[in-house]
Motif scaffolding. Structure first.
Motif, mmCIF file in Angstrom:
data_model
loop_
_atom_site.group_PDB
_atom_site.id
_atom_site.type_symbol
_atom_site.label_atom_id
_atom_site.label_comp_id
_atom_site.label_asym_id
_atom_site.label_seq_id
_atom_site.Cartn_x
_atom_site.Cartn_y
_atom_site.Cartn_z
ATOM 1 N N ARG A 268 0.846 -1.196 0.000
ATOM 2 C CA ARG A 268 0.000 0.000 0.000
ATOM 3 C C ARG A 268 0.885 1.252 0.000
ATOM 4 O O ARG A 268 0.645 2.198 -0.741
ATOM 5 C CB ARG A 268 -0.919 -0.012 1.225
ATOM 6 C CG ARG A 268 -1.890 1.155 1.274
ATOM 7 C CD ARG A 268 -2.831 1.074 2.472
ATOM 8 N NE ARG A 268 -3.852 0.056 2.236
ATOM 9 C CZ ARG A 268 -3.959 -1.082 2.933
ATOM 10 N NH1 ARG A 268 -3.143 -1.341 3.919
ATOM 11 N NH2 ARG A 268 -4.902 -1.945 2.650
ATOM 12 N N ARG A 269 1.940 1.234 0.824
ATOM 13 C CA ARG A 269 2.872 2.371 0.879
ATOM 14 C C ARG A 269 3.540 2.598 -0.472
ATOM 15 O O ARG A 269 3.681 3.727 -0.929
ATOM 16 C CB ARG A 269 3.947 2.130 1.947
ATOM 17 C CG ARG A 269 3.737 2.961 3.193
ATOM 18 C CD ARG A 269 4.923 2.915 4.140
ATOM 19 N NE ARG A 269 5.478 1.609 4.408
ATOM 20 C CZ ARG A 269 4.937 0.723 5.246
ATOM 21 N NH1 ARG A 269 3.830 1.003 5.898
ATOM 22 N NH2 ARG A 269 5.496 -0.449 5.433
ATOM 23 N N LEU B 3 2.368 1.907 -3.413
ATOM 24 C CA LEU B 3 1.373 2.518 -4.306
ATOM 25 C C LEU B 3 1.220 3.999 -3.991
ATOM 26 O O LEU B 3 1.221 4.845 -4.892
ATOM 27 C CB LEU B 3 0.013 1.832 -4.142
ATOM 28 C CG LEU B 3 -0.281 0.629 -5.006
ATOM 29 C CD1 LEU B 3 -1.533 -0.070 -4.518
ATOM 30 C CD2 LEU B 3 -0.421 0.988 -6.462
ATOM 31 N N GLN B 4 1.080 4.326 -2.707
ATOM 32 C CA GLN B 4 0.851 5.718 -2.311
ATOM 33 C C GLN B 4 2.056 6.600 -2.642
ATOM 34 O O GLN B 4 1.891 7.749 -3.033
ATOM 35 C CB GLN B 4 0.515 5.793 -0.818
ATOM 36 C CG GLN B 4 -0.879 5.253 -0.529
ATOM 37 C CD GLN B 4 -1.148 5.030 0.955
ATOM 38 O OE1 GLN B 4 -0.244 5.006 1.774
ATOM 39 N NE2 GLN B 4 -2.425 4.851 1.282
ATOM 40 N N GLN C 276 1.625 7.935 -5.959
ATOM 41 C CA GLN C 276 0.352 8.632 -6.163
ATOM 42 C C GLN C 276 -0.755 7.732 -6.738
ATOM 43 O O GLN C 276 -1.549 8.164 -7.573
ATOM 44 C CB GLN C 276 0.532 9.860 -7.072
ATOM 45 C CG GLN C 276 1.012 11.113 -6.357
ATOM 46 C CD GLN C 276 2.450 11.011 -5.874
ATOM 47 O OE1 GLN C 276 3.336 10.771 -6.653
ATOM 48 N NE2 GLN C 276 2.666 11.196 -4.584
ATOM 49 N N HIS C 277 -0.808 6.498 -6.315
ATOM 50 C CA HIS C 277 -1.897 5.600 -6.719
ATOM 51 C C HIS C 277 -2.599 5.109 -5.465
ATOM 52 O O HIS C 277 -1.984 4.942 -4.422
ATOM 53 C CB HIS C 277 -1.352 4.403 -7.509
ATOM 54 C CG HIS C 277 -0.870 4.767 -8.872
ATOM 55 N ND1 HIS C 277 -1.711 4.901 -9.950
ATOM 56 C CD2 HIS C 277 0.364 5.066 -9.324
ATOM 57 C CE1 HIS C 277 -1.002 5.247 -11.015
ATOM 58 N NE2 HIS C 277 0.258 5.355 -10.661
ATOM 59 N N LYS C 278 -3.893 4.874 -5.598
ATOM 60 C CA LYS C 278 -4.674 4.391 -4.467
ATOM 61 C C LYS C 278 -4.659 2.869 -4.430
ATOM 62 O O LYS C 278 -4.552 2.210 -5.458
ATOM 63 C CB LYS C 278 -6.124 4.864 -4.585
ATOM 64 C CG LYS C 278 -6.279 6.343 -4.350
ATOM 65 C CD LYS C 278 -7.727 6.730 -4.376
ATOM 66 C CE LYS C 278 -7.844 8.211 -4.083
ATOM 67 N NZ LYS C 278 -8.945 8.834 -4.740
ATOM 68 N N MET C 279 -4.804 2.345 -3.224
ATOM 69 C CA MET C 279 -4.979 0.907 -3.053
ATOM 70 C C MET C 279 -6.472 0.642 -3.174
ATOM 71 O O MET C 279 -7.211 0.754 -2.201
ATOM 72 C CB MET C 279 -4.443 0.456 -1.696
ATOM 73 C CG MET C 279 -4.682 -1.014 -1.412
ATOM 74 S SD MET C 279 -3.826 -2.119 -2.547
ATOM 75 C CE MET C 279 -2.245 -2.240 -1.730
ATOM 76 N N THR C 280 -6.932 0.393 -4.392
ATOM 77 C CA THR C 280 -8.356 0.106 -4.592
ATOM 78 C C THR C 280 -8.646 -1.303 -4.058
ATOM 79 O O THR C 280 -7.739 -2.123 -3.917
ATOM 80 C CB THR C 280 -8.724 0.172 -6.086
ATOM 81 O OG1 THR C 280 -8.012 -0.876 -6.770
ATOM 82 C CG2 THR C 280 -8.381 1.526 -6.687
ATOM 83 N N ARG D 125 -7.248 -3.858 -6.511
ATOM 84 C CA ARG D 125 -5.786 -4.021 -6.464
ATOM 85 C C ARG D 125 -5.379 -4.781 -5.204
ATOM 86 O O ARG D 125 -4.493 -5.633 -5.249
ATOM 87 C CB ARG D 125 -5.093 -2.653 -6.495
ATOM 88 C CG ARG D 125 -5.215 -1.973 -7.837
ATOM 89 C CD ARG D 125 -4.641 -0.567 -7.800
ATOM 90 N NE ARG D 125 -5.019 0.136 -9.018
ATOM 91 C CZ ARG D 125 -5.081 1.442 -9.131
ATOM 92 N NH1 ARG D 125 -4.769 2.224 -8.102
ATOM 93 N NH2 ARG D 125 -5.421 2.009 -10.271
ATOM 94 N N GLN D 126 -6.037 -4.466 -4.099
ATOM 95 C CA GLN D 126 -5.716 -5.163 -2.855
ATOM 96 C C GLN D 126 -6.027 -6.652 -2.988
ATOM 97 O O GLN D 126 -5.242 -7.493 -2.563
ATOM 98 C CB GLN D 126 -6.499 -4.570 -1.680
ATOM 99 C CG GLN D 126 -6.195 -5.284 -0.373
ATOM 100 C CD GLN D 126 -6.622 -4.505 0.849
ATOM 101 O OE1 GLN D 126 -6.782 -3.303 0.790
ATOM 102 N NE2 GLN D 126 -6.782 -5.202 1.945
#
Length: 150
Positions: A11-12, A14-15, A18-22, A25-26
């Motif tokens: 998750r980190r 991705l962030q 600048q992408h969200k953990m949808t 994706r999770q």
């Protein structure tokens, strides 16, 4: 074999980019965390999702895998059969990729961790001045299980 990632680590990553953990994706990433060391195609991931009664379409799986690969969270590999496979990118920049043993009959992919090419890299560097930073080796053959069937 490389470090183990948690969902929080991923998750980190991705962030940071600048992408969200949808949720999709999770869910896709969880498949890889649940199958460590496996080299999964989009179809493999989709089949596992269907077995788990998770309704994510194949196109979404492909998009998720491509994005996660572009971001370096997954490592995309081609084994010469026209099918891309992925695994969590646990590559430590100070270590080489593991090598892959690919069965030409059943398509199984195994990892082989011994780095037998260290001396060759040093030799190449001495002779040519080329600084090798990494390599990938793929061995194609027939696995023990397929040999036993013959």
């Amino acid at each position: 074999m490389g470090q183990t990632f948690t969902m929080d680590d991923l998750r980190r990553k991705l962030q940071e980019r600048q992408h969200k953990m949808t949720p999709q994706r999770q869910t896709v990433l969880q498949i890889f965390l649940d199958h460590p060391g496996k080299h999964l195609s989009a179809e493999d991931v989709h089949d596992i999702l269907r077995e788990r009664k998770v309704d994510i379409g194949l196109a979404t799986v492909y998009r998720s895998l491509e994005l996660l690969s572009e971001l370096g969270i997954l490592q995309k590999m081609e084994f010469g059969d026209g099918c891309s496979r992925y695994e969590v990118n646990t590559i430590d920049p100070t270590r080489h990729h593991h090598h892959h043993l690919i069965c030409t009959q059943c398509g199984k992919v195994e990892e082989f961790d011994d780095d037998l090419l260290e001396n060759l890299e040093q030799d190449i560097s001495k002779k040519t001045g080329f600084r090798v930073v990494d390599h990938q080796v793929k061995f194609f053959g027939v696995c023990k299980e397929c040999q036993a069937k013959q």
